[in-house]
Design a protein around this motif. Structure first.
Motif, PDB file in Angstrom:
ATOM      1  N   UNK A 162      -9.441  21.921  41.687  1.00 18.26           N
ATOM      2  CA  UNK A 162      -8.851  21.241  40.535  1.00 18.26           C
ATOM      3  C   UNK A 162      -7.395  20.879  40.796  1.00 18.26           C
ATOM      4  N   UNK A 163      -7.010  19.735  40.272  1.00 21.40           N
ATOM      5  CA  UNK A 163      -5.608  19.321  40.280  1.00 21.40           C
ATOM      6  C   UNK A 163      -5.279  18.783  38.893  1.00 21.40           C
ATOM      7  N   UNK A 164      -4.301  19.409  38.225  1.00 21.00           N
ATOM      8  CA  UNK A 164      -3.915  18.925  36.905  1.00 21.00           C
ATOM      9  C   UNK A 164      -3.129  17.632  37.053  1.00 21.00           C
ATOM     10  N   UNK A 165      -3.527  16.602  36.303  1.00 18.87           N
ATOM     11  CA  UNK A 165      -2.854  15.305  36.416  1.00 18.87           C
ATOM     12  C   UNK A 165      -2.261  14.840  35.084  1.00 18.87           C
ATOM     13  N   UNK A 166      -2.557  15.550  34.008  1.00 17.56           N
ATOM     14  CA  UNK A 166      -1.993  15.194  32.711  1.00 17.56           C
ATOM     15  C   UNK A 166      -2.309  16.266  31.692  1.00 17.56           C
ATOM     16  N   UNK A 167      -1.471  16.365  30.650  1.00 23.11           N
ATOM     17  CA  UNK A 167      -1.702  17.374  29.619  1.00 23.11           C
ATOM     18  C   UNK A 167      -0.948  16.976  28.359  1.00 23.11           C
ATOM     19  N   UNK A 168      -1.272  17.615  27.259  1.00 23.64           N
ATOM     20  CA  UNK A 168      -0.518  17.359  26.036  1.00 23.64           C
ATOM     21  C   UNK A 168       0.838  18.041  26.109  1.00 23.64           C
ATOM     22  N   UNK A 169       1.826  17.374  25.554  1.00 26.06           N
ATOM     23  CA  UNK A 169       3.177  17.943  25.542  1.00 26.06           C
ATOM     24  C   UNK A 169       3.449  18.721  24.255  1.00 26.06           C
ATOM     25  N   UNK A 170       2.531  18.629  23.309  1.00 35.12           N
ATOM     26  CA  UNK A 170       2.735  19.327  22.037  1.00 35.12           C
ATOM     27  C   UNK A 170       1.380  19.729  21.468  1.00 35.12           C
ATOM     28  N   UNK A 171       0.944  19.108  20.387  1.00 30.65           N
ATOM     29  CA  UNK A 171      -0.333  19.466  19.774  1.00 30.65           C
ATOM     30  C   UNK A 171      -1.502  19.033  20.647  1.00 30.65           C
ATOM     31  N   UNK A 172      -2.545  19.852  20.689  1.00 27.84           N
ATOM     32  CA  UNK A 172      -3.821  19.407  21.245  1.00 27.84           C
ATOM     33  C   UNK A 172      -4.463  18.440  20.258  1.00 27.84           C
ATOM     34  N   UNK A 173      -5.378  17.618  20.733  1.00 28.53           N
ATOM     35  CA  UNK A 173      -6.000  16.627  19.853  1.00 28.53           C
ATOM     36  C   UNK A 173      -6.737  17.294  18.695  1.00 28.53           C
ATOM     37  N   UNK A 174      -7.478  18.360  18.993  1.00 27.94           N
ATOM     38  CA  UNK A 174      -8.201  19.064  17.938  1.00 27.94           C
ATOM     39  C   UNK A 174      -7.270  19.706  16.934  1.00 27.94           C
ATOM     40  N   UNK A 175      -6.112  20.164  17.398  1.00 31.94           N
ATOM     41  CA  UNK A 175      -5.111  20.743  16.507  1.00 31.94           C
ATOM     42  C   UNK A 175      -4.574  19.681  15.553  1.00 31.94           C
ATOM     43  N   UNK A 176      -4.357  18.463  16.070  1.00 39.08           N
ATOM     44  CA  UNK A 176      -3.885  17.366  15.224  1.00 39.08           C
ATOM     45  C   UNK A 176      -4.925  17.031  14.152  1.00 39.08           C
ATOM     46  N   UNK A 177      -6.198  17.039  14.526  1.00 39.80           N
ATOM     47  CA  UNK A 177      -7.261  16.812  13.544  1.00 39.80           C
ATOM     48  C   UNK A 177      -7.200  17.865  12.441  1.00 39.80           C
ATOM     49  N   UNK A 178      -7.059  19.126  12.815  1.00 39.64           N
ATOM     50  CA  UNK A 178      -7.032  20.207  11.826  1.00 39.64           C
ATOM     51  C   UNK A 178      -5.835  20.057  10.882  1.00 39.64           C
ATOM     52  N   UNK A 179      -4.677  19.689  11.419  1.00 37.68           N
ATOM     53  CA  UNK A 179      -3.478  19.581  10.594  1.00 37.68           C
ATOM     54  C   UNK A 179      -3.563  18.394   9.635  1.00 37.68           C
ATOM     55  N   UNK A 180      -4.100  17.278  10.099  1.00 33.96           N
ATOM     56  CA  UNK A 180      -4.252  16.120   9.221  1.00 33.96           C
ATOM     57  C   UNK A 180      -5.292  16.405   8.138  1.00 33.96           C
TER      58      UNK A 180
END
Length: 370
Positions: A162-180
């Motif tokens: 595995x090689x990490x090539x990108x990531x969230x800098x703050x909220x995960x997408x699912x976290x954003x769904x939960x907060x909205x």
């Protein structure tokens, strides 16, 4: 001889056990969800999660063995999630897994939860006699993770590299769904209800337009905090949302949280807002993932994690994949969310490569895949 692995998963708020043969054939998969316990808090409470894992882990493992029609003595190895996740929750599964392995004198394999999500894609593909071509780009997108990996095959032992090539800098997408969803009084978890409401918008006009998210530095990094905040400010600035939010809060307090019960309490303006929010999330996830695949010359794209169950995300990825000539693979919805079948599957190549753990195996809540 076939290798039957008992997988145990307890990294967050699902207690799960499964039996998988040779890393591909699922004999059983049992998941005990804790959604009802954490719902009133709008998110997972670590202490409550740990206690529920303690209560559920023995009956869940017994049920998995029963469904597989096997005894503990017929299991060839034990696989357990050792990170990342909630430390208390992880320790429940690890302690139980180590105890079983010692008592049965069976090998123990510690598994990275994120590698489990990668293997979930291969489990699903195997059902249809397919194997995703490597190297691939894999998007793992859930309530706790939004990360891009390049996945290749180790030439010597058959494990993945595995090689990490990108990531969230703050909220995960699912976290954003939960907060909205919490902001709009639509219940927890937010992903499934927002997905269905977005589909029910039926062309309702978007009360606000969200442009593409711009990130400095790595163009493959994600950011959803600004989008979530934009929804918050929009709702604050438009008092017409207030009454229906109060009506939905009252419905949730009465236990009325099904889609059919909440839909009549949502105005066309709210449905348009939900659809525009989802459009922005899906656009960002798909654009960056497909850009990574094209830059790296990937043979296929893998999408896994709880948010991979989102209907619009799946449809958009499949459309973009066809246009780009890149095959996109998803797990089933049951294998997208946390489960133990993916943990057992991930353990199989590690076991064959001789990567077994001992009694010193411990929880690593920040365990990295790459």
């Amino acid at each position: 001889m076939p290798t039957r692995i008992l997988g145990i998963e307890s990294s967050c708020d699902e207690t799960a056990a499964a039996v998988v043969v040779d890393g591909r054939e699922i004999l059983s998969s049992v998941v005990a969800s804790q959604i009802d316990i954490h719902r009133k808090y709008g998110g997972v409470v670590p202490e409550l999660a740990s206690r529920e894992h303690l209560r559920q882990i023995v009956p869940v493992v017994r049920e998995a063995l029963s469904q597989a029609k096997l005894t503990l003595g017929e299991i060839d190895a034990i696989a357990v999630t050792c990170g990342p996740g909630l430390v208390g929750a992880l320790l429940v599964g690890i302690t139980y897994g180590k105890t079983l392995a010692q008592a049965l004198n069976k090998p123990l394999v510690g598994v990275n939860h994120l590698e489990g999500h990668v293997q979930a894609v291969f489990l699903e593909a195997h059902k249809f006699d397919k194997t995703p071509k490597l190297p691939a780009v894999c998007l793992i997108v859930s309530g706790g993770h939004t990360v891009l990996y390049e996945v290749a095959l180790h030439a010597d032992n058959g494990t993945f590299l595995y090689k990490k090539i990108g990531q969230t800098r703050d909220d995960a997408a699912g976290e954003a769904y939960d907060k909205v969803a919490k902001l709009l009084a639509l219940g927890y978890p937010g992903g499934p209800i927002l997905d269905r409401l977005a589909a029910a918008a039926n062309g309702a006009a978007a009360p606000i337009k969200f442009g593409p998210t711009k990130t400095r530095g790595n163009p493959l990094d994600f950011s959803f905090s600004g989008l979530k905040t934009a929804v918050l400010y929009h709702v604050r600035e438009h008092c017409e949302y207030g009454k229906e939010i109060l009506d939905r809060e009252a419905a949730l307090a009465r236990g009325e949280r099904k889609f059919e019960q909440l839909l009549p309490l949502c105005s066309a303006q709210t449905l348009g807002l939900v659809r525009e929010f989802q459009n922005a999330v899906v656009r960002d996830l798909v654009d960056r993932t497909m850009s990574a695949a094209e830059q790296l010359g990937a043979e296929s794209v893998l999408v896994s994690g709880g948010v991979a169950a989102n209907a619009q995300l799946r449809a958009t990825f499949e459309e973009r994949g066809r246009s780009a000539g890149i095959e996109v693979f998803f797990p089933s919805r049951a294998l997208s969310t946390d489960n133990a079948a993916m943990i057992a599957a991930a353990a199989y190549p590690r076991l064959r490569a001789g990567e077994v753990a001992d009694v010193t195996l411990n929880a690593d809540p920040a365990l990295k895949l790459a």
